[in-house]
Design an enzyme around this catalytic site. Structure first.
Site, mmCIF file in Angstrom:
data_model
loop_
_atom_site.group_PDB
_atom_site.id
_atom_site.type_symbol
_atom_site.label_atom_id
_atom_site.label_comp_id
_atom_site.label_asym_id
_atom_site.label_seq_id
_atom_site.Cartn_x
_atom_site.Cartn_y
_atom_site.Cartn_z
ATOM 1 N N CYS A 75 97.675 47.797 25.387
ATOM 2 C CA CYS A 75 98.671 47.543 26.427
ATOM 3 C C CYS A 75 98.677 46.050 26.737
ATOM 4 O O CYS A 75 97.615 45.463 27.006
ATOM 5 C CB CYS A 75 98.329 48.357 27.680
ATOM 6 S SG CYS A 75 99.381 47.936 29.084
ATOM 7 N N ALA A 92 93.695 79.047 -0.045
ATOM 8 C CA ALA A 92 94.792 79.400 0.865
ATOM 9 C C ALA A 92 96.106 79.541 0.101
ATOM 10 O O ALA A 92 96.857 80.500 0.299
ATOM 11 C CB ALA A 92 94.918 78.311 1.941
ATOM 12 N N HIS A 144 92.840 71.112 18.003
ATOM 13 C CA HIS A 144 92.179 69.811 17.896
ATOM 14 C C HIS A 144 93.139 68.629 17.949
ATOM 15 O O HIS A 144 92.792 67.533 17.511
ATOM 16 C CB HIS A 144 91.318 69.766 16.624
ATOM 17 C CG HIS A 144 90.144 70.710 16.684
ATOM 18 N ND1 HIS A 144 89.401 71.062 15.577
ATOM 19 C CD2 HIS A 144 89.598 71.370 17.728
ATOM 20 C CE1 HIS A 144 88.442 71.904 15.945
ATOM 21 N NE2 HIS A 144 88.544 72.118 17.247
ATOM 22 N N GLN A 174 92.923 74.421 13.547
ATOM 23 C CA GLN A 174 92.024 73.325 13.898
ATOM 24 C C GLN A 174 92.510 72.029 13.271
ATOM 25 O O GLN A 174 91.912 70.981 13.471
ATOM 26 C CB GLN A 174 90.614 73.619 13.380
ATOM 27 C CG GLN A 174 90.004 74.879 13.934
ATOM 28 C CD GLN A 174 88.746 75.252 13.173
ATOM 29 O OE1 GLN A 174 87.669 74.727 13.415
ATOM 30 N NE2 GLN A 174 88.886 76.160 12.228
ATOM 31 N N SER A 219 85.030 76.078 7.765
ATOM 32 C CA SER A 219 83.589 76.269 7.538
ATOM 33 C C SER A 219 82.955 77.077 8.675
ATOM 34 O O SER A 219 81.835 77.542 8.553
ATOM 35 C CB SER A 219 82.894 74.906 7.421
ATOM 36 O OG SER A 219 83.144 74.149 8.588
ATOM 37 N N ASN A 241 88.444 82.029 1.797
ATOM 38 C CA ASN A 241 87.751 80.750 1.583
ATOM 39 C C ASN A 241 87.105 80.803 0.201
ATOM 40 O O ASN A 241 86.519 81.820 -0.159
ATOM 41 C CB ASN A 241 86.670 80.579 2.675
ATOM 42 C CG ASN A 241 86.170 79.157 2.794
ATOM 43 O OD1 ASN A 241 85.895 78.495 1.799
ATOM 44 N ND2 ASN A 241 86.044 78.676 4.024
HETATM 45 N N1 APR Z 1 91.590 77.015 0.517
HETATM 46 C C1 APR Z 1 90.830 77.583 1.492
HETATM 47 N N2 APR Z 1 89.669 77.051 1.936
HETATM 48 C C2 APR Z 1 89.266 75.900 1.385
HETATM 49 C C3 APR Z 1 89.986 75.251 0.373
HETATM 50 C C4 APR Z 1 91.198 75.861 -0.059
HETATM 51 N N3 APR Z 1 91.962 75.303 -1.017
HETATM 52 N N4 APR Z 1 89.301 74.121 0.032
HETATM 53 C C5 APR Z 1 88.215 74.060 0.809
HETATM 54 N N5 APR Z 1 88.174 75.147 1.635
HETATM 55 C C6 APR Z 1 87.204 75.462 2.666
HETATM 56 C C7 APR Z 1 85.809 74.951 2.426
HETATM 57 O O1 APR Z 1 85.053 75.867 1.634
HETATM 58 C C8 APR Z 1 85.268 74.863 3.858
HETATM 59 O O2 APR Z 1 84.711 76.095 4.272
HETATM 60 O O3 APR Z 1 87.631 74.795 3.834
HETATM 61 C C9 APR Z 1 86.520 74.585 4.685
HETATM 62 C C10 APR Z 1 86.610 73.176 5.250
HETATM 63 O O4 APR Z 1 85.569 72.994 6.152
HETATM 64 P P1 APR Z 1 85.532 71.761 7.168
HETATM 65 O O5 APR Z 1 85.797 70.491 6.439
HETATM 66 O O6 APR Z 1 84.288 71.900 7.957
HETATM 67 O O7 APR Z 1 86.828 71.993 8.060
HETATM 68 P P2 APR Z 1 87.012 72.809 9.398
HETATM 69 O O8 APR Z 1 86.264 74.086 9.369
HETATM 70 O O9 APR Z 1 88.482 72.850 9.649
HETATM 71 O O10 APR Z 1 86.345 71.851 10.447
HETATM 72 C C11 APR Z 1 86.515 72.116 11.807
HETATM 73 O O11 APR Z 1 85.653 69.984 12.450
HETATM 74 O O12 APR Z 1 85.821 68.022 11.408
HETATM 75 C C12 APR Z 1 86.097 68.654 12.572
HETATM 76 O O13 APR Z 1 87.874 68.555 14.098
HETATM 77 C C13 APR Z 1 87.571 68.666 12.740
HETATM 78 O O14 APR Z 1 89.108 70.485 12.885
HETATM 79 C C14 APR Z 1 87.955 70.044 12.226
HETATM 80 C C15 APR Z 1 86.741 70.869 12.599
#
Ligand code: APR
Length: 246
Positions: free
Chosen positions: A153, A237, A124, A106, A195, A219
């Site tokens: 443009c 990660a 995305h 994503q 998330s 996570n």
């Molecule tokens: N390792 C693994 N997970 C982590 C780490 C880490 N070091 N640090 C934070 N996280 C987790 C958080 O606990 C959370 O669950 O990463 C997640 C980030 O969540 P979001 O910010 O909601 O990101 P994401 O799930 O990718 O969002 C989906 O939403 O904002 C839009 O288009 C955007 O692609 C994105 C989509």
């Protein structure tokens, strides 16, 4: 052996045996590369804005310069970042076991690609590639746009916008279909750093499980799709992936 060590050992074994592995990644995947997650990025100067204002077509049309500046800042962060040991562990696994791994991300950064997973499916879009706001009848090259905030443009005034998927927009053609094929066909799915709040990506874990895959979430915190997983490992990660895939 402690319980988590046993779970990690069993998952490691599953991954070693799997004929097909799908890894779905979210913003947490790149957090240890210094790229803030979407929610963490809305701090400081940006804390008074809400995601719909900065990540929607309506928000861009309402204030193109504001949204352009926000993406310019994020783009600079992506260009300055490097793949972390998690990205590299996935790329090493793909090199060692050709044809086994499909990464579905994503993330709009290019860290999977720079680590070596060139074929990662990008749900995305790509923050480093601009596109026209209105479809261009003459197929003009975005690189030819007149610089500005945003560039436009010189002939018709069409604006450039970041090549990412905003809230309410369709995913890039074919990307979701390819991700669904990978989810349905895998023996093991790892869901890393998301998330699970944004659909349709969030539905891929349940899809994989229904199709018979073993699903593990990596996570440090709870996610909205924990119930879809057989196992939730609480860690980051960059710390978990090298041990699981090495
Ligand atoms: N390792 C693994 N997970 C982590 C780490 C880490 N070091 N640090 C934070 N996280 C987790 C958080 O606990 C959370 O669950 O990463 C997640 C980030 O969540 P979001 O910010 O909601 O990101 P994401 O799930 O990718 O969002 C989906 O939403 O904002 C839009 O288009 C955007 O692609 C994105 C989509």
């Amino acid at each position: 052996m402690h319980e988590p060590d046993a779970a990690i050992g069993a998952l490691r074994e599953r991954l070693a045996q799997a004929a097909s592995v799908c890894v779905l990644t979210g913003a947490g995947m790149s957090a240890e590369s210094g790229i803030p997650t979407f929610r963490d990025a809305l701090t400081g100067l940006w804390s008074r804005f809400d995601p719909a204002q900065l990540a929607s077509e309506a928000g861009f049309r309402a204030d193109p310069a504001l949204v352009w500046d926000w993406y310019a800042e994020r783009r600079a962060g992506v260009l300055a970042a490097e793949p972390n040991p998690g990205h590299r562990a996935l790329a090493d696994f793909a090199r060692r076991r050709p044809g086994v791994l499909t990464v579905v991300t994503q993330n709009v950064d290019d860290l999977h690609q720079r680590a070596g997973n060139r074929r990662a499916i990008r749900l995305h879009g790509d923050i480093l590639r601009d596109r026209w706001l209105e479809s261009c009848p003459r197929d003009c090259d975005p690189a030819q746009a007149t610089p500005g905030r945003p560039p436009r443009c010189a002939d018709c005034g069409n604006l450039l916008r970041p090549g990412v998927v905003w809230f309410g927009e369709m995913l890039p053609a074919g990307a979701l279909e390819a991700a669904e094929v990978a989810a349905r066909g895998c023996d093991v799915m790892l869901v890393v750093g998301t998330s699970g709040a944004v659909w349709p990506a969030a539905g891929l874990a349940a899809l994989a499980r229904r199709a018979g895959a073993y699903v593990a979430i990596l996570n440090p915190a709870d996610s909205e799709i924990d119930a879809d997983a057989h196992l939730c490992l609480r860690g980051t990660a960059a710390t978990l992936l090298p041990g699981l895939l090495g």
